[in-house]
Structures are given as C-alpha cells and as structure tokens.
Design a protein around this motif. Structure first.
Motif, mmCIF file in Angstrom:
data_model
loop_
_atom_site.group_PDB
_atom_site.id
_atom_site.type_symbol
_atom_site.label_atom_id
_atom_site.label_comp_id
_atom_site.label_asym_id
_atom_site.label_seq_id
_atom_site.Cartn_x
_atom_site.Cartn_y
_atom_site.Cartn_z
ATOM 1 N N ALA A 1 0.667 -1.190 0.031
ATOM 2 C CA ALA A 1 0.013 -0.074 -0.151
ATOM 3 C C ALA A 1 0.904 1.361 -0.018
ATOM 4 C CB ALA A 1 -0.971 0.024 1.173
ATOM 5 N N THR A 2 2.215 1.069 0.100
ATOM 6 C CA THR A 2 3.009 2.357 0.110
ATOM 7 C C THR A 2 2.837 3.211 -0.993
ATOM 8 O OG1 THR A 2 4.707 1.107 1.341
ATOM 9 C CG2 THR A 2 5.315 3.340 0.339
ATOM 10 N N ALA A 3 2.537 2.737 -2.180
ATOM 11 C CA ALA A 3 2.485 3.652 -3.451
ATOM 12 C C ALA A 3 1.145 4.385 -3.360
ATOM 13 C CB ALA A 3 2.861 2.718 -4.603
ATOM 14 N N VAL A 4 0.268 4.174 -2.722
ATOM 15 C CA VAL A 4 -1.161 4.786 -2.652
ATOM 16 C C VAL A 4 -1.303 5.492 -1.413
ATOM 17 C CG1 VAL A 4 -2.006 3.318 -4.479
ATOM 18 C CG2 VAL A 4 -2.452 2.552 -2.282
ATOM 19 N N THR A 5 -0.459 5.433 -0.563
ATOM 20 C CA THR A 5 -0.447 6.174 0.729
ATOM 21 C C THR A 5 0.412 7.459 0.812
ATOM 22 O OG1 THR A 5 -0.740 3.959 1.822
ATOM 23 C CG2 THR A 5 -0.298 5.679 3.156
ATOM 24 N N GLU B 1 4.477 16.536 4.445
ATOM 25 C CA GLU B 1 4.354 15.195 3.915
ATOM 26 C C GLU B 1 4.305 15.227 2.408
ATOM 27 O OE1 GLU B 1 1.441 11.558 4.733
ATOM 28 O OE2 GLU B 1 1.766 13.089 6.225
ATOM 29 N N TYR B 2 5.010 14.188 1.899
ATOM 30 C CA TYR B 2 4.892 13.857 0.243
ATOM 31 C C TYR B 2 4.961 15.369 -0.488
ATOM 32 C CZ TYR B 2 3.916 10.397 -3.216
ATOM 33 O OH TYR B 2 3.810 9.756 -4.221
ATOM 34 N N THR B 3 6.169 15.964 -0.243
ATOM 35 C CA THR B 3 6.421 16.908 -1.032
ATOM 36 C C THR B 3 5.579 18.247 -0.856
ATOM 37 O OG1 THR B 3 7.526 15.672 -2.600
ATOM 38 C CG2 THR B 3 6.949 17.806 -3.397
ATOM 39 N N ARG B 4 4.236 18.045 -1.070
ATOM 40 C CA ARG B 4 3.359 19.269 -1.152
ATOM 41 C C ARG B 4 2.319 19.566 -0.073
ATOM 42 N NH1 ARG B 4 -1.512 17.584 -3.715
ATOM 43 N NH2 ARG B 4 -1.802 19.805 -4.535
ATOM 44 N N GLY C 1 5.684 9.509 1.323
ATOM 45 C CA GLY C 1 4.294 8.818 1.413
ATOM 46 C C GLY C 1 4.322 8.176 2.859
ATOM 47 N N ASN C 2 3.363 8.811 3.699
ATOM 48 C CA ASN C 2 2.929 8.303 4.747
ATOM 49 C C ASN C 2 3.974 8.522 5.908
ATOM 50 O OD1 ASN C 2 0.732 6.989 5.949
ATOM 51 N ND2 ASN C 2 1.734 5.172 6.056
ATOM 52 N N ARG C 3 4.814 9.548 5.727
ATOM 53 C CA ARG C 3 5.910 10.081 6.362
ATOM 54 C C ARG C 3 5.669 11.587 6.634
ATOM 55 N NH1 ARG C 3 5.314 5.288 7.049
ATOM 56 N NH2 ARG C 3 7.194 3.923 7.346
#
Length: 782
Positions: free
Chosen positions: A50-54, A734-737, A772-774
């Motif tokens: 699920a990492t790629a969609v979280t 989180e996640y750049t943006r 992602g998720n971080r």
C-alpha cells in the motif's frame, strides 16, 4: 487517473460477498501469500504493497494519482473480456498490450502500476491476482469500502483483443461493451461513477478533452476531493460538475462520455448515487463484480479474510548428531478485539509425529504490524524436540492478563507441520562462482526415503514489463545419514540478479518444504557433524507446509551433476564485522539496516558486480543522497527510503559479507545493507524561528497524526507551512506538497529513521518534506 473513458469500469458476473466471512480460515491455504500482502501494510514483516497509494493523493509525478492508476489498470486488463465466450477478463493480459500504437492503453498509468506490482509476482501470487489486490488497496487507502478479494486468477500468456471503452464511443457502443462484460445499463452508470471518484484526464493522452496548458500540471481532475467519495455524483446532479468528461472541451469534441452515460436514463441512476451510503454500498458490490470476471475454466477462491492466528516462517532443522530437531517460527495474532496489552502469554502446544501428546513452550513478542482495518502482534519461538518422536501438528494457547485462556486449533485439525523433508538452512548457502552465484541447498529427508528434488522458481526477464516465472528441477544427491535422516544436497548456478528473487521447494514423494527464498541463505555452508552440534542456527524464513500453487510457464529437469559439483562448497565469503566503523569520503555511515527483496529500501538504481566496494558504489551512486552495499556484490542508490527499514536487530554483526571487490570491507548480507548518506546531496531539515525539528514520524491517510488544518501546495516550503500553522503547537510536511497543523498528535505514530522522510519540498528542493505516509515534524518552542 484519466484516459480511456471510464478509468475503472469493468467486468464479470459472479456472486458477491459483502463482508469478511465469519468462518475462520484454515491454515495453510493457497491464499496465504496474498493474505500477507493484503494485511501487512506497515510495521514488522510489512509487505509494503500500500506504500505507493498512501496517502490517497500520492502519485508518481505532478497531477498523477497512483490509486487511480491502480484502478484504471484493473479496468483496462478486464474491459475486453467476454462473458458469453468465456474469454478475457482479469488475466494480466495487459502486460502484453502496452505497445499497441497508442490505442486502448495509452499513458504512463499502466507501466507504472505494473512495475509496482512486479516484485510481488510469485508462484503463490499471480499478476492477475495482484492487479485485483491493487483495486482493493487503492479503494481502501482512499477511504472507500472494503472490496472482497478472491484469488486463483491465471495469468494470460499473450495479448487479448482490443475493445476498451473510449470517450468517443456512442451510447449504443458503450451499452454493448458493458453487456459483453456483464453489466446492464444501470450498472454501467454506477460503475462509471465509482471509477471516476478518483483521478482525472491528462492532456498528454487526451488533448481534445484537456488542452495543453488549460489545467494545473495538465491534468483535469474528475472532482475536487482526493478521496473515494460520491462528490463526482453530487456535483453532477447539482449542476456544479468539474468532470472533464461532462463539461468543457469534451462536449465540442464529442467526447463527453460521462455526460452521455450519466444522462442515459434521464439522470435517474446517478441521482441515487448522491446518497453517500448508497454510493459506497453500490461501489463495493460492483467493483468486486468487476474484478471477479475471469476466463472460463478459472475457479476463484472464497474472499480473503484475515487469520486470527497465523503461523509464520515455520522451520524444522535437524541438529548435529541427528537426535533433535529445532522447531522455530512465529505466531501472528490478530489484535483488533483483544489488544496485545491484554495478552500475558502465548504458548505452542504440539503433538508428536504419531498424533500423541507432546509438550508445550512459550513464544515471546517480536513485533507489531497493521493493515487498513486490522492490527497484528507477532510472537517468536524456538525449541528443540526429539527427532524420534518429532512433531505433526500444534495448537496455540493464549493466556490473557485476566487469567482467561483462548485455545486455537485451526478449526479442529491443529496447525500441521511435516517432518519428512526439511531444509537445512545452516548447511545451505549462496557463493560466488566465476561471476555467477552457486546455490547449494541441503535437506534432511527422513528414512526410508533417500531421494528428493530441488524445485526452483526463477524470475526471467522478457520483452514486457513483468518477468516470466520459470521452473527448474534439480535431482538432489545423498551425502550422509545422520540419525533417522538422510542428508541430501542439490546445486544450481544462478545469475547474480536472481539471488534475491528466487524461490525454491524441496520435495520428496508427497512431502515438501516449500516457498523458501535464496536471498535468505547465508554465504557459508556450515558442516553438520554426525555426532556433535550443528555450527549454525536454523533459518526461519518461510513456511514449511506444502501449500504452493504453481504458476510457472516452462519446466526442465537437470541432474545436479550437470550444473555444479554435488558436494557443498567451502566458503570464505563472510567475515566478522569490521573492528572500525565503515567509512567513505563524502558520506556519513548510517549503520547496518534491514532490506527486503519484495520492497527495496533504495530504488533509484542498482548494480551487482564482482568489484563492489564502498568507493565504487559511492561513485556509481553519485548524485544520490544514499547508497547501500548488500550481499557482497550489490550496490543500491536512492534519494529517500522507498520502503520501511530499521537498524538490524543485532547491529553491525548482521552485516558480515565481504565486499566482492575488497575483502577487507563488509558489504551487508542477505537482507542486510551497510547504508551511507551523502554530506552534500539530498534535502535537509530547515531552521525555523520558534520551532525545533522533532524528527520523521509515521502517518496514515485514514487517521491523520496532525489534523488541525491542512493545505496542499505544489510549491510548498517549510517556511510556508510554518506560516500557515502559526498559533499551532506542531506542524508537519508530507509527500512534497502537504502541510498539516495541530496542537499535538491526534492518532498513534512512531518515530522512524530520518531517511524515510527524504522527499524534497515542492518549493525548495534543498528542504525535506516527509514522504509517502511520513511526516517531517516541527514543534513550537515553549
């Protein structure tokens, strides 16, 4: 998402299960590998699917939404099926259909999704089943309903016919395409709405619908929310739709396909979808129906449900002298209704090989993991048992802190464990051999049996994105007799790149020790003394029960003598950890870290050479933030941690394999990496007046850790987020943006390695903005 008319429509006509079934599953099962992939998103033994969609908004580039691309990939794979002819459906034929001149499958959604899926392909998880799992994972990550997942799909070996619904089609064509795949006109409307709750249309693929430069990042989203909801329906019915397949240039271009479909019954069906409960319930039914279309002759299993108790990594290993076997493994306990804090003791109660009473021993807590809806705690055990009386099955006894007990007997049959054939992991190894890797596998086979086969499942590259699974069988040769067992060995010469991805079984008659990984074997084949103790402990890397289902394409049988000598080789490719800390100019040494073949920590690029050293790997990874050396010859580069990692449990001693290019240096081991971070490359944490940097923390799209307010900004900087969060006690990027503000942690979180927050900020590439998720978290100074 975007592209072909209905990013997610699809096929089938099967009965639908709406909830986890109440009957407990019986172990082992053909679904076990996929159950792990489905359930273990984060934590100990996480598979990381699920990492790629979280979070739900995560994407491979500006404007892209990976969750939508997972769904669209499932649709395109299934959309050419024919329920009348019993052909096509969800069969992974899409892997052969990407180079079709820009027809049905244009855009980057498909190759990106298939590359994410490819590491999970195995003899126990077909690509078609993984694509179906992508549907469940994408929908659930975005807050949608639980889509029941059946397994047993069979991968196609060639492309299917064309025929994916496209925006320019007429209503007559749409209706017939949907009827061909099992959907009537009402269901056609419903499934289009379910599919277009995520993603959008890309100018690169459909310039007549989204002219270049007309939308941010050249992508026009179907609605304004980055979650699985009914906004696409409510906006349409209220006349406020921004769906590019309803309004805008698509009308003049005669490509307003959503408008055509939604209005085909005077808006009656789409109006019912404005009720959020109706929308969620309808999508749950139809999306399962969509992924359950399969070719005639393919039988699907019942839907996957989580085990309450699941044995993990079981292994029997004959000890030196042959009088004892070591029984080791783990028990995974589902802790949804009974948290681990209420568990006082977990015990394994076993029966001897005749079914008589044996004894019991305790397991100790090893780690925790979680999925979207379930939590788990793992308990590890290791015990020695007489090889004469041995073991045939076991039950699990849980004692609660209240004193109450819970007994689990695997639906009355006990958890089976066979002792006829056993991998001898300490006596097995992978060694260098003229630029390749010599695999030596040792097995103990109980007398009177004297024969066994080593059956390897190899991933072989081909002209499409996903590899081919090929099977090779090697006859094993008897070496000695130890106690009641015969010791056999088999050898096979692997390419260097195959070591981490190869699985193998050992079979003897009807018995088998299965689904082992060559990547888990050491570099030294330890001797097994016929009178003393084995010099190395056993591996507990995979289940010892025979439950695999073959999906291999080609098979050959090779006598052991035709590849390499049958005697296990001596090896000097390992060494004690260095007495001084590894070092490389221009880098700081982070330590010995874990890595997984199914989810690499560093995914920028990689190599495997016979000249691998810290210096050569650093040069190869020039321009990257991190480099890591692993398994002697392997070098990995990356700008952030693409999958979870942690310092090796036993520290530097677990990185003990000599570098292939310098025997004085150590280069990781199987599943272990010596990790280095550049002093000059990569983002750093900002200094913000009034705040201190607190570290990198886990987050969840379904339970935000910081939830006061938020903002998404493609040009985000730490300073911008601090300004937005003025007056709050903490903020995180989180996640750049993504920027989140709050007065504390609203949901459970864990501080993780700094490298897991390695994404650059959209507005300042010198700053780190989570991943992602971080979350990169800052705390106000008080």
């Amino acid at each position: 998402m975007g592209s072909s008319i209905f990013s997610l429509i699809v096929i089938v006509a099967c009965s639908v299960s709406l909830q986890w079934v109440t009957a407990a599953p019986t172990w082992p099962s053909s679904v076990d590998e996929l159950e792990d992939i489905m359930m273990l998103n984060t934590g100990y033994r996480a598979r990381g699917f699920a990492t790629a969609v979280t979070p739900c908004s995560a994407g491979a580039g500006p404007g892209r939404v990976t969750a939508a691309e997972f769904i669209r990939t499932a649709f395109h794979d299934m959309a050419t099926g024919n329920i009348y002819l019993g052909t096509g459906g969800l069969d992974a034929s899409i892997v052969f259909e990407l180079d079709n001149g820009g027809g049905d499958n244009i855009g980057q959604a498909f190759p990106t999704s298939l590359k994410i899926f490819a590491p999970y392909l195995s003899s126990r998880s077909s690509m078609a089943d993984i694509i179906a799992m992508g549907m469940y994972t994408a929908v659930r990550s975005c807050g949608g309903p639980v889509i029941p997942i059946k397994t047993g799909r069979v991968d196609a070996t060639e492309a299917g016919p064309p025929g994916v619904p496209l925006p320019q089609n007429s209503l007559f064509t749409f209706r017939n395409q949907f009827l061909r795949t099992g959907f009537d006109s009402t269901q056609m409307i419903q499934v289009v709405a379910c599919g277009h709750t995520l993603g959008g249309v890309h100018a690169e693929n459909f310039p007549q619908i989204v002219p270049t430069g007309s939308a941010p990042n050249d992508v026009k989203q179907f609605d304004s929310t980055a979650k699985f909801d009914n906004k696409v329906a409510t906006d349409y019915v209220s006349g406020q739709s921004t769906d590019p397949l309803v309004v805008g240039p698509s009308q003049a271009a005669k490509r307003a396909s959503d408008l055509l479909v939604f209005s085909s019954d005077d808006n009656a069906t789409i109006t019912t979808m404005t009720n959020p409960t109706t929308f969620a319930d309808t999508c749950k039914v139809l999306l399962q129906k969509m992924i359950d279309v399969v070719p005639a002759g393919v039988t699907l299993t019942d839907p996957i449900v989580p085990y309450d108790i699941k044995p993990v990594a079981l292994q029997l290993t004959l000890q030196g002298g042959g009088s004892e076997v070591q029984f080791a493994g783990e028990i995974r306990v589902r802790t949804n209704t009974r948290p681990a804090s209420q568990i006082s003791k977990v015990e394994v109660v076993y029966k001897d090989r005749t079914g008589g009473a044996g004894s019991k021993f305790s397991a100790t807590q090893k780690g925790t993991a979680a999925g979207f809806d379930d939590s788990f705690t793992f308990y590890a055990f290791s015990a020695r048992i007489s090889s004469q009386t041995s073991i045939s099955a076991f039950n699990v006894l849980i004692t609660l802190t209240s004193g109450a007990t819970e007994s689990y007997d695997n639906n009355g049959s006990g958890y089976p464990i066979q002792d006829t054939v056993m991998l001898q992991s300490p006596q097995s190894c992978v060694t260098d051999s003229n630029g390749k890797k010599l695999l030596t596998v040792a097995a103990a086979v109980r007398s009177p049996a004297t024969t066994a086969d080593l059956v390897l499942t190899l991933k072989v590259p081909r002209d499409v994105i996903t590899p081919e699974l090929q099977s090779q069988t090697v006859a094993m040769t008897k070496q000695s007799t130890v106690g009641p067992y015969n010791i056999l060995t088999g050898t096979y010469l692997l390419e260097s790149g195959q070591v981490q991805d190869t699985k193998f079984d050992i079979t003897s008659g009807q018995a088998a020790d299965t689904f082992k990984s060559t990547g888990d074997l050491g570099a030294n084949c330890a001797p097994l003394d016929s009178t003393g103790s084995s010099s190395s402990s056993s591996s507990t890397s995979s289940s010892s029960s025979r439950t695999s289902t073959s999906t291999t394409v080609s098979t050959s049988t090779t006598p052991a003598s035709s590849t390499t000598p049958t005697k296990p080789p001596s090896s000097t490719s390992t060494s004690a950890p260095p007495s001084s800390t590894p070092s490389q100019a221009g880098y700081t040494y982070a330590g010995c870290y874990t890595d997984l073949t199914s989810g690499r920590v560093l995914t920028g690029k990689s190599s495997s050479t016979s000249t691998n050293t810290y210096k050569t790997c650093a040069a190869y990874c020039s321009g990257y933030t991190y480099f890591g050396v692993e398994y002697g010859s392997e070098c990995y580069c990356g700008n952030q941690f693409s999958n979870p990692t942690a310092p090796a449990p036993k520290g530097e001693t677990e990185c003990n394999r000599k570098c292939s290019g310098d025997a004085t240096q150590v280069c990781g081991a199987g599943g272990r990496m010596n990790l280095f971070k550049s002093l000059t490359q990569g983002p750093t944490n900002a200094t913000i007046p009034g705040y201190t940097y607190s570290g990198c923390f886990t987050d969840s799209g379904s339970a935000r850790v910081i939830n006061g307010k938020y903002n998404y900004d493609d040009a985000l900087t730490i300073e911008k987020c601090a300004g937005l969060c003025k007056g709050y006690k903490i903020f995180g990027t989180e996640y750049t943006r993504q920027c989140y503000c709050g007065n504390g942690f609203a949901n459970p979180t864990t501080k993780v390695a700094e490298g897991e927050c390695g994404y650059v900020c959209g507005g300042n590439s010198a700053q780190a903005c989570g991943a992602g998720n971080r979350l990169s978290v800052y705390t106000a100074v008080v």
